[in-house]
Design a protein around this motif. Structure first.
Motif, PDB file in Angstrom:
ATOM      1  N   VAL B   5      19.553 -10.551  97.094  1.00  0.00           N
ATOM      2  CA  VAL B   5      18.823  -9.800  97.271  1.00  0.00           C
ATOM      3  C   VAL B   5      18.776  -8.356  97.689  1.00  0.00           C
ATOM      4  N   CYS B   6      18.990  -7.690  96.843  1.00  0.00           N
ATOM      5  CA  CYS B   6      18.481  -5.815  97.054  1.00  0.00           C
ATOM      6  C   CYS B   6      17.566  -5.561  97.234  1.00  0.00           C
ATOM      7  N   VAL B   7      17.342  -5.662  99.009  1.00  0.00           N
ATOM      8  CA  VAL B   7      15.963  -4.741  99.459  1.00  0.00           C
ATOM      9  C   VAL B   7      15.998  -3.776 100.211  1.00  0.00           C
ATOM     10  N   LYS B   8      15.360  -2.721 100.258  1.00  0.00           N
ATOM     11  CA  LYS B   8      15.212  -0.976 100.299  1.00  0.00           C
ATOM     12  C   LYS B   8      13.947  -0.951 101.291  1.00  0.00           C
ATOM     13  N   VAL B  33       8.890  -3.119 103.638  1.00  0.00           N
ATOM     14  CA  VAL B  33       9.944  -3.550 102.597  1.00  0.00           C
ATOM     15  C   VAL B  33       9.135  -3.030 101.746  1.00  0.00           C
ATOM     16  N   ASN B  34      10.789  -2.977 100.714  1.00  0.00           N
ATOM     17  CA  ASN B  34       9.428  -1.910  99.529  1.00  0.00           C
ATOM     18  C   ASN B  34       9.273  -3.310  98.817  1.00  0.00           C
ATOM     19  N   PRO B  35       6.898  -3.251  98.364  1.00  0.00           N
ATOM     20  CA  PRO B  35       7.086  -4.525  97.647  1.00  0.00           C
ATOM     21  C   PRO B  35       7.453  -5.148  97.049  1.00  0.00           C
ATOM     22  N   TYR B  36       7.931  -4.702  95.837  1.00  0.00           N
ATOM     23  CA  TYR B  36       8.601  -5.383  94.823  1.00  0.00           C
ATOM     24  C   TYR B  36       9.937  -6.324  94.650  1.00  0.00           C
ATOM     25  N   ASP B  37      10.800  -6.225  96.333  1.00  0.00           N
ATOM     26  CA  ASP B  37      11.729  -6.725  96.393  1.00  0.00           C
ATOM     27  C   ASP B  37      11.423  -7.630  97.486  1.00  0.00           C
ATOM     28  N   GLU B  38      10.100  -8.107  98.068  1.00  0.00           N
ATOM     29  CA  GLU B  38       9.737  -9.014  98.322  1.00  0.00           C
ATOM     30  C   GLU B  38       9.457 -10.544  97.586  1.00  0.00           C
ATOM     31  N   THR B  60      20.859  -3.976 101.982  1.00  0.00           N
ATOM     32  CA  THR B  60      20.397  -3.030 101.775  1.00  0.00           C
ATOM     33  C   THR B  60      21.065  -1.279 101.777  1.00  0.00           C
ATOM     34  N   VAL B  61      20.547  -0.356 100.917  1.00  0.00           N
ATOM     35  CA  VAL B  61      21.303   0.864 101.210  1.00  0.00           C
ATOM     36  C   VAL B  61      21.162   1.847 102.406  1.00  0.00           C
ATOM     37  N   GLY B  62      21.121   2.279 104.104  1.00  0.00           N
ATOM     38  CA  GLY B  62      19.677   3.169 104.020  1.00  0.00           C
ATOM     39  C   GLY B  62      20.299   3.345 105.892  1.00  0.00           C
ATOM     40  N   THR B 115      16.899  -8.049  92.866  1.00  0.00           N
ATOM     41  CA  THR B 115      16.453  -6.540  92.719  1.00  0.00           C
ATOM     42  C   THR B 115      14.636  -6.722  92.717  1.00  0.00           C
ATOM     43  N   GLY B 116      14.153  -5.543  93.324  1.00  0.00           N
ATOM     44  CA  GLY B 116      12.574  -5.240  92.296  1.00  0.00           C
ATOM     45  C   GLY B 116      12.765  -4.472  91.141  1.00  0.00           C
ATOM     46  N   ARG B 117      11.108  -4.809  90.923  1.00  0.00           N
ATOM     47  CA  ARG B 117      11.616  -3.632  89.326  1.00  0.00           C
ATOM     48  C   ARG B 117      11.556  -1.904  89.804  1.00  0.00           C
ATOM     49  N   GLN B 118      11.164  -1.734  90.868  1.00  0.00           N
ATOM     50  CA  GLN B 118      10.936  -0.864  91.621  1.00  0.00           C
ATOM     51  C   GLN B 118      11.320   0.149  92.692  1.00  0.00           C
ATOM     52  N   SER B 119      11.888   1.219  93.386  1.00  0.00           N
ATOM     53  CA  SER B 119      12.177   1.814  94.662  1.00  0.00           C
ATOM     54  C   SER B 119      10.492   2.094  94.677  1.00  0.00           C
ATOM     55  N   VAL B 120       9.351   2.046  95.513  1.00  0.00           N
ATOM     56  CA  VAL B 120       7.968   2.575  95.552  1.00  0.00           C
ATOM     57  C   VAL B 120       8.462   4.080  96.062  1.00  0.00           C
ATOM     58  N   GLY B 124      12.855   5.275  90.927  1.00  0.00           N
ATOM     59  CA  GLY B 124      14.075   5.095  90.331  1.00  0.00           C
ATOM     60  C   GLY B 124      14.178   4.486  89.482  1.00  0.00           C
ATOM     61  N   MET B 125      14.106   3.276  89.248  1.00  0.00           N
ATOM     62  CA  MET B 125      14.334   2.403  88.186  1.00  0.00           C
ATOM     63  C   MET B 125      15.085   2.000  86.942  1.00  0.00           C
ATOM     64  N   GLN B 126      16.323   2.107  87.920  1.00  0.00           N
ATOM     65  CA  GLN B 126      17.174   1.732  87.590  1.00  0.00           C
ATOM     66  C   GLN B 126      18.216   1.139  88.273  1.00  0.00           C
ATOM     67  N   ILE B 127      18.039   0.771  89.211  1.00  0.00           N
ATOM     68  CA  ILE B 127      19.245  -0.204  89.690  1.00  0.00           C
ATOM     69  C   ILE B 127      19.795  -1.220  89.503  1.00  0.00           C
ATOM     70  N   PRO B 128      18.504  -2.057  89.279  1.00  0.00           N
ATOM     71  CA  PRO B 128      19.787  -3.479  89.099  1.00  0.00           C
ATOM     72  C   PRO B 128      20.503  -3.301  87.346  1.00  0.00           C
TER      73      PRO B 128
END
Ligand SMILES: Cc1cc2nc3c(=O)[nH]c(=O)nc-3n(C[C@H](O)[C@H](O)[C@H](O)COP(=O)(O)OP(=O)(O)OC[C@H]3O[C@@H](n4cnc5c(N)ncnc54)[C@H](O)[C@@H]3O)c2cc1C
Ligand SMILES: Nc1ncnc2c1ncn2[C@@H]1O[C@H](COP(=O)(O)O)[C@@H](O)[C@H]1O
Lengths: 327, 256
Positions: B5-8, B33-38, B60-62, B115-120, B124-128
């Motif tokens: 699971v990718c979390v940001k 945690v990026n809300p969509y990643d939850e 995570t990458v950070g 993954t989530g659908r996007q980082s808040v 970016g809307m593209q990692i997946p």
């Protein structure tokens, strides 16, 4: 000069209005050569409009599989192949739900830089602007390396008549048909109505609307306004409105020319989704509601009186200019 | 079965973002945690709990501080976690995709990536999608329902108000979660205590063997977007108010 491929979304043989905005965005730079890209079966019906709105060339893409609508991977593969075939410097599309998916697939296949939801594009420098931190900041980004894949925020670039030659070429793309992902069905829900993400006028309801049944008064107003109906998260979480209607941070980002918020307090997260609306109207019965501090027009009153009055006034005025919702 | 699971690690959505010139901003705000990643993590936990016995690994990458987001993921129930440690806050998406791919591939062979659908933060809307190509897996994003039966995943993806695509994919695959997929659990105090004992493996970016990144999309600057000020407020009789509003919308704002 750059050669820009514009992804044309069409429905029932008609070009979506937001796609004409993408053509205008590509045409901003007079030097650009603009190729309208669309799948074979739409090209014939759409070519007149595409020429009129600035397509130098129309590329009708054909694939071995006749009906590729259930296979987004194949569509993206064909478009990625078109980049090489036509030596495109960029592909531009509309960052709605469908365009976004396709653009991200193309960029990933091509290993290319991608910026979705662009609010400004400068072709000569490769500098674009988009929202970061849900509308709280605008980021200035530079794309390095080509091709660029860009999605524009719907309704930011108005369409413009700019007649061009627009010869049609047929491109037979050779892409392997992958059966790993199939769209089995497209389910249409019951509420219907246009989608908020590409609507030009939106009327939204918040917690104060009180029930799913009460949303009817917003729907009635929306139908005379030619608007889509949106909702705050509080209204969605309470079950008054569907998830798809939610505007904001965790819902949809919208840029209509008119946004009417009814019984919505104006949280940061709601604004994250509608801040770039051209005009914001708030209807609220609390003079201290935060939304009055960040709107263009505020109506202090009970939404159950104000909204029906608005519907009646619009109905009387007859023929309001209908928004071109295509959602 | 392994589920990654990718979390940001992102600023709280209510935080005030203060740009400090260039790509810098005041990072002393609260992070979450990026809300969509939850939603993504919750889905992974449900798959594990449904008897599949899957191992759930949060990645995570950070920067170093992103460990706090991994702690939250561990408290929610992830079995272990991986941090790919970078020096800068912003990492361009091509690079992020590459780092996630490399770290996950070294760790094991994923049966599912959520993954989530996007980082808040960067939206970016593209990692997946990037992961889909790097791992050679099918991808569906904006997913609101999920089921997995005998190696086939069926999801519903929202495309418009009340319009959903029903998508079938082979596994392994990548799924980008949206709001509505489930209701993420809140970790309890004991959960948080237990999480302290779980593993956070830190991999410095340099150890993944990539040359220093040349961003394909470079962040030059951030500018605060001011709220519009207090509007023209109308009050009194509803009928009169709406008449005046329509006049203003037609004549002053010219949007009708
Ligand atoms: C991570 C996160 C993500 C979020 N994402 C979103 C999101 O995407 N979208 C979103 O909207 N919210 C989102 N929220 C929630 C947000 O913080 C607010 O809780 C929510 O927007 C409040 O909704 P509301 O304005 O409808 O309700 P309230 O804040 O309860 O406001 C109701 C308003 O109605 C007014 N009112 C009451 N009765 C009447 C009446 N009869 N006539 C007129 N006005 C009346 C009241 O004065 C009040 O101002 C998110 C929160 C978090 C933490
Ligand atoms: N730095 C990161 N570390 C881990 N996961 C990430 C990172 N960036 C993005 N993701 C994942 O990819 C999803 C989409 O992100 P984005 O493409 O940045 O909008 C997020 O919801 C995360 O699940």
């Amino acid at each position: 000069m750059a050669r820009i491929g514009v992804l044309i979304e069409a429905r029932g043989g008609e070009v979506k209005k937001t796609a004409l905005g993408a053509l205008a965005a590509a045409r901003q730079d007079r030097e650009n050569e603009v190729y309208a890209l669309l799948f074979g079966d739409h090209a014939e019906a759409c070519k007149g409009v595409l020429r009129q709105y600035g397509a130098d060339r129309i590329v009708a893409i054909r694939t071995p599989e006749a009906d590729i609508s259930p296979f987004p991977d194949v569509q993206a593969g064909a478009l990625a192949a078109a980049i090489d075939r036509f030596q495109l410097d960029a592909i531009l599309g509309v960052s709605g739900q469908t365009g976004r998916d396709l653009l991200a697939r193309i960029a990933s296949i091509a290993g290319a830089p991608l910026v979705l939801d662009c609010m400004d594009i400068d072709f000569p420098s490769g500098i674009v602007k988009k929202s970061h931190f849900s509308g709280k900041t605008t980021a200035t980004l530079r794309l390095n390396g080509r091709p660029w894949i860009l999605g524009i925020r719907p309704n930011i670039f108005p369409e413009r008549i700019d007649p061009r030659q627009g010869d049609t070429v047929v491109y037979e793309a050779t892409v392997p048909t992958s059966k790993r992902l199939v769209i089995r069905e497209v389910k249409q829900g019951s509420s219907g109505g246009p989608d908020v993400s590409e609507a030009e006028i939106i009327i939204s309801g918040g917690r104060a609307v009180g029930s799913a049944e009460n949303f009817r008064i917003l729907k009635e107003c929306a139908s005379v306004l030619g608007a889509a109906v949106g909702a705050s998260r509080a209204a969605v979480d309470a079950g008054f409105a569907s998830h798809a209607m939610q505007v904001g941070q965790t819902g949809k980002t919208v840029s209509p020319r008119l946004y009417i918020a009814c019984g919505i307090s104006g949280s940061v997260q709601h604004f994250a989704g509608m801040k770039t609306a051209k005009v914001i109207v708030a209807v609220n019965n609390d003079p201290d509601a935060p939304i009055f501090q960040k709107c263009d027009y505020g109506l202090l009153g009970d939404l159950f009186e104000v909204v029906p009055a608005l519907t009646r006034a619009l109905g009387r005025a007859q023929a309001p200019r209908i928004g071109h919702n295509e959602g | 079965m392994k589920i990654y699971v990718c979390v940001k690690h992102v600023p709280d959505t209510a935080a005030n973002i203060r740009p400090l010139g260039g790509a810098a901003f005041d990072e002393t705000v609260k992070f979450i945690v990026n809300p969509y990643d939850e939603y993504a993590l919750e889905q992974a936990l449900r798959i594990r709990e449904s008897g599949s016995g899957a191992e759930v690994i949060a990645v995570t990458v950070g920067k170093e501080v992103a460990t706090s987001t991994l702690r939250t993921a561990l408290a929610m129930g992830a079995d272990r976690s991986i941090l790919v440690k970078t020096d800068a806050y912003f990492t361009d998406s091509v690079e992020t995709g590459r780092l996630l791919h490399s770290a996950v591939s070294r760790d094991g062979s994923p049966d599912l990536i959520l993954t989530g659908r996007q980082s808040v933060d960067t939206e970016g809307m593209q990692i997946p999608y990037r992961l889909g190509v790097l791992f050679d897996m099918p991808v569906a994003v904006n997913v609101v329902t999920f089921s997995m039966v005998e190696g086939r995943v069926t999801v519903e993806r929202e495309i418009e108000a009340d319009v959903r695509e029903v998508i079938e994919m082979t596994t392994p695959c990548v799924v980008g979660a949206a709001k509505g997929l489930n209701r993420p659990r809140c970790p309890t105090l004991p959960d948080m205590m237990k999480a302290k004992k779980k593993e956070i493996r830190v991999i410095p970016r340099a150890d993944l063997g990539f040359p220093p990144p040349i961003p394909t999309v470079e962040l030059l600057g951030l500018q605060a977007v001011p709220d519009r000020g207090r509007g023209t407020i109308l009050e009194g009789d509803p009928e009169k108010m709406v008449r005046e509003l329509l006049r203003l919308l037609r004549e002053e704002a010219r949007v009708l």
